[in-house]
Enzyme design. Sequence first.
Site: not given
Length: 535
Positions: A393, A521
């Site tokens: 991440e 997005t």
Amino acid sequence: MLFGLAYLFLTHTSSGPEVSGGLVKNAMRNEKEKINSDGVSGLKRFWRKPPRLPPRLSPDEKGGKNSFGHEAENPSSRLKWVSRQQKVRDSFIHAWSGYKKYAMGYDELMPLSHHGVDGLGGLGATVVDALDTAIIMGADEIVSEAGSWIETQLLDRIKHKGQVNLFETTIRVLGGLLSAYHLSGGDGGMKLTRNGPKPAVYLDIARDLADRLLSAFTASPTSVPYSDVILRDSSAHPAPGGLSSTSEVSTLQLEFNYLSMVSGDPKYSLEAMKVLEHLKTLPKVEGLVPIYISEAMKGVHNRLVRKSVPNGLVFVGELPYGSNGAFSPKMDHLVCFLPGTLALGATKGKTKEKAMKDNLLTFEDLENLKLAEDLMHTCFQMYSVTSTGLAPEIAYFHTEEYSEEGLDGGNKTSKYLSDIIIKHADRHNLLRPETVESLLFLYRITEDPKYREWGWQIFEAFENYTKVDTGGYSSLDDVTHIPPQRRDKMETFFLGETLKYLYLLFSDSDVIPLDKFIFNTEAHPLPIKGAVRSS
């Protein structure tokens, strides 16, 4: 970049082509039906003046496979990518099968414990997020299943549900409905499917949802909308602390502008565009609170771009304490959207070769395109440096000022093992799409086949370590160890974004072409008005 492109929706009108059947079926044919268009006539007004001297090819770009380093496509190569595209489609069907079996109507699937969870307001987010992916892939059965659920269930959910986040609901649900509306033939758009409800169903539900979401704008005492909306009574309130994310409130214009265009009601656009007017008044440090991406890039280049040691990976760090504070060599996986955005901004969706031949690139464009390619390389190395081949991440980068020992990615054969630092709290993988998103844009713009190969390696790693036999895919706790522990969560964006981008990466470039569509997005493609024309 997004704001300039979103503005096109208010300044252009046209109708789109009708194409029958699924795109995967078209991909299997020897000849694909081309979308007839002479390009985006209105985009030229946004291009800056060309450089006084035409850009020249670098020595690395001359010679070789061709002037831009890509192979001329041959039948065997094309068959390879069609086959790989089909495997991505198969994975999408496998992901949907688990969701349908154990979590239909819930926002997300927990694939290991075999049940659903509502973490996004309870609007069946996976159904809406996955729909346009299914349309593009020609997965007709899924289109019917998702479309039927939306037609019979979603409006009632919207009318009776409580709190939702404005940003997440706009990009996933509103964006998904509007994309499905266009791709199924609404607004004279592409009719890629005859399955599911009539396009007007998607538009009507989108309008009802948007009317409720508008309360976030109208209830706020400023031009910046509140973050949370209570759908059942169309009320809104700010997030705890009253803060609003710049990146969130400044990406809503695309959906609201397009809805105004297709509905004929300007209220959606008027409210959303007030945010941009407000952003213009904010103080900036080298454009780091931008209206347009080109304005911000000067600050990115000068203040945020650094190189790692010992091997010089280019990365974008952070200034967590403001422009005068200390630099942090921290780069989230989320930042890996940037290479694709830079490339798209430089060429406006055209190939690099065509843009250079037509003398459309300024030296600033070329600089941004070079940064895009450097960052793309770094984002891929965030995958290849780990034992699983999947990125964490968050990564930190070894610099002259910063280093930590014993926190490498686990792949001892990687050249960049010492450049990338992965802390224990950051080793999870959420099936995120940003890197494969940028790989799609970089491949289509540069036509360099390495970006496809990198995408295939990432896809294989997802298959090897995140696939659940009973259906679905699971996030991981630690990408540096084999076997990785699974998190029991399949995010909606794995179907809505990650697999869609991989499928398009392996498809022909005229499938959802970059100079005719803009992705929101959440990877829902919406047409650039004036660019998608009738055949």
